[in-house]
Design a protein around this motif. Structure first.
Motif, short mmCIF file in Angstrom:
data_model
loop_
_atom_site.label_atom_id
_atom_site.label_comp_id
_atom_site.label_asym_id
_atom_site.label_seq_id
_atom_site.Cartn_x
_atom_site.Cartn_y
_atom_site.Cartn_z
N ILE A 1 44.10 33.97 69.72
CA ILE A 1 44.82 32.47 69.54
C ILE A 1 43.96 31.48 69.33
O ILE A 1 43.09 31.00 69.99
CB ILE A 1 45.74 32.14 70.69
CG1 ILE A 1 46.76 33.38 71.02
CG2 ILE A 1 46.43 31.01 70.76
CD1 ILE A 1 47.48 33.13 72.19
N LEU A 2 43.96 31.09 67.98
CA LEU A 2 42.98 29.91 67.45
C LEU A 2 43.75 28.78 66.87
O LEU A 2 44.90 28.90 66.55
CB LEU A 2 42.41 30.64 66.50
CG LEU A 2 41.40 31.90 66.66
CD1 LEU A 2 40.80 32.51 65.33
CD2 LEU A 2 40.22 31.36 67.82
N PRO A 3 43.11 27.73 66.99
CA PRO A 3 43.83 26.50 66.18
C PRO A 3 43.96 26.96 64.94
O PRO A 3 43.41 27.49 64.14
CB PRO A 3 42.54 25.31 66.54
CG PRO A 3 41.65 25.82 67.27
CD PRO A 3 41.76 27.42 67.31
N TRP A 4 45.20 26.39 64.54
CA TRP A 4 45.58 26.50 62.92
C TRP A 4 45.30 25.42 62.31
O TRP A 4 45.71 24.19 62.49
CB TRP A 4 47.20 26.90 62.91
CG TRP A 4 47.59 27.22 61.59
CD1 TRP A 4 48.14 26.50 60.73
CD2 TRP A 4 47.51 28.28 61.15
NE1 TRP A 4 48.46 26.91 59.32
CE2 TRP A 4 47.96 28.20 59.72
CE3 TRP A 4 46.77 29.65 61.49
CZ2 TRP A 4 48.07 29.33 58.69
CZ3 TRP A 4 46.83 30.77 60.43
CH2 TRP A 4 47.67 30.72 59.05
N PRO B 1 50.78 27.81 63.06
CA PRO B 1 50.28 27.52 64.64
C PRO B 1 51.07 28.28 65.74
O PRO B 1 52.31 28.55 65.42
CB PRO B 1 50.75 25.96 64.65
CG PRO B 1 51.12 25.42 63.52
CD PRO B 1 51.31 26.64 62.59
N ILE B 2 50.17 28.68 66.45
CA ILE B 2 51.00 29.62 67.37
C ILE B 2 51.61 28.78 68.60
O ILE B 2 50.72 27.99 69.25
CB ILE B 2 49.90 30.59 68.02
CG1 ILE B 2 49.69 31.75 67.16
CG2 ILE B 2 50.56 31.46 69.51
CD1 ILE B 2 48.65 32.84 67.45
N ARG B 3 53.01 29.14 69.06
CA ARG B 3 53.62 28.59 70.07
C ARG B 3 54.37 29.39 70.70
O ARG B 3 55.19 30.15 69.96
CB ARG B 3 54.46 27.27 69.34
CG ARG B 3 53.86 26.15 68.75
CD ARG B 3 54.71 24.82 68.56
NE ARG B 3 54.15 24.10 67.67
CZ ARG B 3 54.26 24.09 66.02
NH1 ARG B 3 54.91 24.88 65.59
NH2 ARG B 3 53.76 23.23 65.36
N ASN C 1 42.11 35.15 75.55
CA ASN C 1 43.17 34.32 74.82
C ASN C 1 43.66 34.85 73.66
O ASN C 1 43.56 34.63 72.59
CB ASN C 1 42.51 33.08 74.64
CG ASN C 1 43.61 31.93 74.30
OD1 ASN C 1 44.69 32.00 75.00
ND2 ASN C 1 43.57 30.99 73.65
N THR C 2 44.11 36.39 73.68
CA THR C 2 44.68 37.15 72.56
C THR C 2 45.77 37.95 73.09
O THR C 2 46.05 38.07 74.02
CB THR C 2 43.43 38.13 72.54
OG1 THR C 2 42.24 37.60 72.30
CG2 THR C 2 43.66 39.19 71.44
N GLY D 1 54.73 31.66 64.68
CA GLY D 1 53.46 31.67 64.11
C GLY D 1 52.71 33.02 64.11
O GLY D 1 51.39 33.31 63.73
N VAL D 2 53.35 34.22 64.71
CA VAL D 2 52.89 35.46 64.66
C VAL D 2 54.01 36.37 63.65
O VAL D 2 55.13 36.29 63.96
CB VAL D 2 52.68 36.00 66.03
CG1 VAL D 2 52.43 37.58 65.71
CG2 VAL D 2 51.58 35.50 66.68
N THR D 3 53.30 36.90 62.60
CA THR D 3 54.16 38.08 61.91
C THR D 3 53.35 39.57 62.01
O THR D 3 52.17 39.55 61.93
CB THR D 3 54.43 37.88 60.42
OG1 THR D 3 55.07 36.56 60.55
CG2 THR D 3 55.21 38.84 59.63
#
Length: 153
Positions: free
Chosen positions: A146-149, A85-87, A121-122, A50-52
């Protein structure tokens, strides 16, 4: 013979992460060989789904640049974004290399490392250039809270 084998090994040395070129612009016209450029590349964090990250950096042209013998400048810029979504697949290690690329034939690399700021939380990403003997203090940083998607219905 040993030197030739060492050079082959170093040239085949794998890099962390693989970037895809998004685009480029010419900055200096060269009569022989490719022009000097700024390239924009994208890569996904291998341990954080979920991160580019988008990286812009100079690429040296001319005859040496065309042959892969030139040394690229140390300056780079980075912007990482949440694209889903970040996992996190594993336990993250502060300062872990998520992308690395040679910027000279043997001695210089540009790398991106990741830190996790637990209190906020970053995810924090830092790009910098280093050399076997002496690195560069030039760097750039970006952060992703990191936030809810929100998914589309």
């Amino acid at each position: 013979m040993r030197l030739a084998k060492a050079l082959v090994f170093l040239l085949a040395w794998p890099v962390a992460g693989m970037a895809r070129e998004v685009g480029e612009v010419d900055t200096v016209f060269k009569w022989f060989g490719p022009n000097h450029k700024i390239v924009v590349e994208a890569f996904d964090d291998p341990k954080v789904e979920g991160v580019t990250c988008y990286l812009s950096r100079a690429r040296t042209g001319g005859i040496k640049g065309g042959l892969g013998l030139a040394e690229d400048r140390a300056e780079a810029s980075i912007a990482c974004r949440q694209v889903g979504p970040i996992r996190m697949s594993d336990e993250l290690e502060d300062g872990e290399v998520v992308f690395k690329e040679r910027t000279s034939l043997v001695f210089k690399t540009m790398q991106v490392v990741r830190f996790f700021d637990e209190a906020r939380n970053t995810l924090v990403y830092l790009v910098y250039s280093d050399r076997v003997i002496e690195g560069s203090p030039q760097n750039a940083v970006t952060a992703i809270p990191i936030l809810p998607w929100a998914s589309n219905p």
